[in-house]
Design a protein around this motif. Structure first.
Motif, PDB file in Angstrom:
ATOM      1  N   TYR A  99      21.071  15.136 -31.829  1.00 14.78           N
ATOM      2  CA  TYR A  99      19.819  15.972 -31.614  1.00 14.78           C
ATOM      3  C   TYR A  99      18.523  15.512 -32.184  1.00 14.78           C
ATOM      4  O   TYR A  99      17.726  15.359 -31.830  1.00 14.78           O
ATOM      5  N   THR A 100      18.874  14.760 -33.369  1.00 19.40           N
ATOM      6  CA  THR A 100      17.673  14.161 -34.046  1.00 19.40           C
ATOM      7  C   THR A 100      17.073  13.073 -33.188  1.00 19.40           C
ATOM      8  O   THR A 100      15.877  12.776 -33.217  1.00 19.40           O
ATOM      9  N   LEU A 101      17.837  12.270 -32.726  1.00 18.42           N
ATOM     10  CA  LEU A 101      17.650  11.174 -32.030  1.00 18.42           C
ATOM     11  C   LEU A 101      16.710  11.572 -30.678  1.00 18.42           C
ATOM     12  O   LEU A 101      15.920  10.794 -29.985  1.00 18.42           O
ATOM     13  N   LEU A 102      17.060  12.643 -30.129  1.00 13.52           N
ATOM     14  CA  LEU A 102      16.396  13.172 -28.924  1.00 13.52           C
ATOM     15  C   LEU A 102      15.184  14.234 -29.281  1.00 13.52           C
ATOM     16  O   LEU A 102      14.418  14.909 -28.222  1.00 13.52           O
ATOM     17  N   GLU A 103      15.088  14.653 -30.433  1.00  6.75           N
ATOM     18  CA  GLU A 103      14.254  15.720 -30.911  1.00  6.75           C
ATOM     19  C   GLU A 103      12.766  15.299 -30.597  1.00  6.75           C
ATOM     20  O   GLU A 103      12.207  16.494 -29.897  1.00  6.75           O
ATOM     21  N   ASN A 123      16.844  15.552 -12.998  1.00  5.18           N
ATOM     22  CA  ASN A 123      15.514  15.184 -13.325  1.00  5.18           C
ATOM     23  C   ASN A 123      15.470  13.627 -13.855  1.00  5.18           C
ATOM     24  O   ASN A 123      16.077  13.481 -14.765  1.00  5.18           O
ATOM     25  N   ALA A 124      14.959  12.574 -13.295  1.00  9.31           N
ATOM     26  CA  ALA A 124      15.061  11.312 -13.470  1.00  9.31           C
ATOM     27  C   ALA A 124      14.270  11.204 -14.755  1.00  9.31           C
ATOM     28  O   ALA A 124      14.796  10.232 -15.573  1.00  9.31           O
ATOM     29  N   SER A 125      13.327  11.765 -15.232  1.00  4.61           N
ATOM     30  CA  SER A 125      12.743  11.800 -16.348  1.00  4.61           C
ATOM     31  C   SER A 125      13.309  11.823 -17.750  1.00  4.61           C
ATOM     32  O   SER A 125      13.663  11.107 -18.625  1.00  4.61           O
ATOM     33  N   ILE A 126      14.150  12.997 -17.696  1.00  6.53           N
ATOM     34  CA  ILE A 126      15.337  13.428 -18.759  1.00  6.53           C
ATOM     35  C   ILE A 126      16.289  12.231 -18.970  1.00  6.53           C
ATOM     36  O   ILE A 126      16.705  11.706 -19.838  1.00  6.53           O
ATOM     37  N   THR A 127      16.924  11.789 -17.699  1.00  9.30           N
ATOM     38  CA  THR A 127      17.781  10.656 -17.453  1.00  9.30           C
ATOM     39  C   THR A 127      17.323   9.346 -18.157  1.00  9.30           C
ATOM     40  O   THR A 127      18.167   8.962 -19.125  1.00  9.30           O
ATOM     41  N   SER A 128      16.185   9.138 -17.732  1.00  9.49           N
ATOM     42  CA  SER A 128      15.742   7.822 -18.463  1.00  9.49           C
ATOM     43  C   SER A 128      15.487   7.935 -19.834  1.00  9.49           C
ATOM     44  O   SER A 128      15.644   6.995 -20.754  1.00  9.49           O
ATOM     45  N   PHE A 129      14.819   9.195 -20.390  1.00  9.50           N
ATOM     46  CA  PHE A 129      14.627   9.435 -21.768  1.00  9.50           C
ATOM     47  C   PHE A 129      15.752   9.282 -22.711  1.00  9.50           C
ATOM     48  O   PHE A 129      15.869   8.558 -23.598  1.00  9.50           O
ATOM     49  N   VAL A 130      16.673  10.069 -22.161  1.00 10.31           N
ATOM     50  CA  VAL A 130      18.233  10.151 -23.081  1.00 10.31           C
ATOM     51  C   VAL A 130      18.763   8.806 -22.963  1.00 10.31           C
ATOM     52  O   VAL A 130      19.060   8.206 -24.115  1.00 10.31           O
ATOM     53  N   MET A 172      11.286  22.053 -25.855  1.00  8.44           N
ATOM     54  CA  MET A 172      11.842  21.788 -26.765  1.00  8.44           C
ATOM     55  C   MET A 172      13.586  21.401 -26.220  1.00  8.44           C
ATOM     56  O   MET A 172      14.022  21.852 -25.505  1.00  8.44           O
ATOM     57  N   LEU A 173      13.912  20.257 -26.959  1.00  6.90           N
ATOM     58  CA  LEU A 173      15.208  19.906 -26.616  1.00  6.90           C
ATOM     59  C   LEU A 173      16.365  20.583 -27.501  1.00  6.90           C
ATOM     60  O   LEU A 173      16.178  20.754 -28.767  1.00  6.90           O
TER      61      LEU A 173
END
Length: 106
Positions: free
Chosen positions: A33-37, A70-77, A4-5
């Motif tokens: 928050y909605t954009l990353l939910e 974490n490279a994944s969260i960086t890329s995702f955000v 959960m973000l």
């Protein structure tokens, strides 16, 4: 276990003068928050990233940097926020906003 973000409130909002902090806007926090939910993360522990962003002349978010391990969260955000418009009356072109983003196990 699906993650959960949790977008913590914009903790530090700075104008160009770093000595003058501006009060955070919860409406901006809610929209981000909605954009990353909806996210694909499965984590055992929490992941944290500090995101620095600003707004361009078109009123779009421009991600300046993301500090995280974490490279994944960086890329995702970055992919979710960069050049996305939000309805935020208080946005000021060039003002730098810093916000922590936390992904926690759910």
């Amino acid at each position: 276990m699906m993650a959960m973000l949790a977008l913590m409130t914009l903790s530090n909002v700075f104008a160009n003068d770093l000595d003058k902090a501006v009060k955070p806007k919860t409406e901006l926090s809610k929209q981000i928050y909605t954009l990353l939910e909806d996210n694909p993360f499965t984590v055992e522990d929490e992941l944290v990233a500090n995101v620095r962003l600003t707004f361009n002349q078109a009123g779009e978010i421009v991600v300046l940097s993301i500090e995280g391990t974490n490279a994944s969260i960086t890329s995702f955000v970055k992919s979710r926020l960069n050049y996305t418009k939000v309805d935020f009356a208080g946005k000021v072109e060039g003002r730098v906003y810093t916000l922590p983003v936390k992904v926690v196990a759910s």
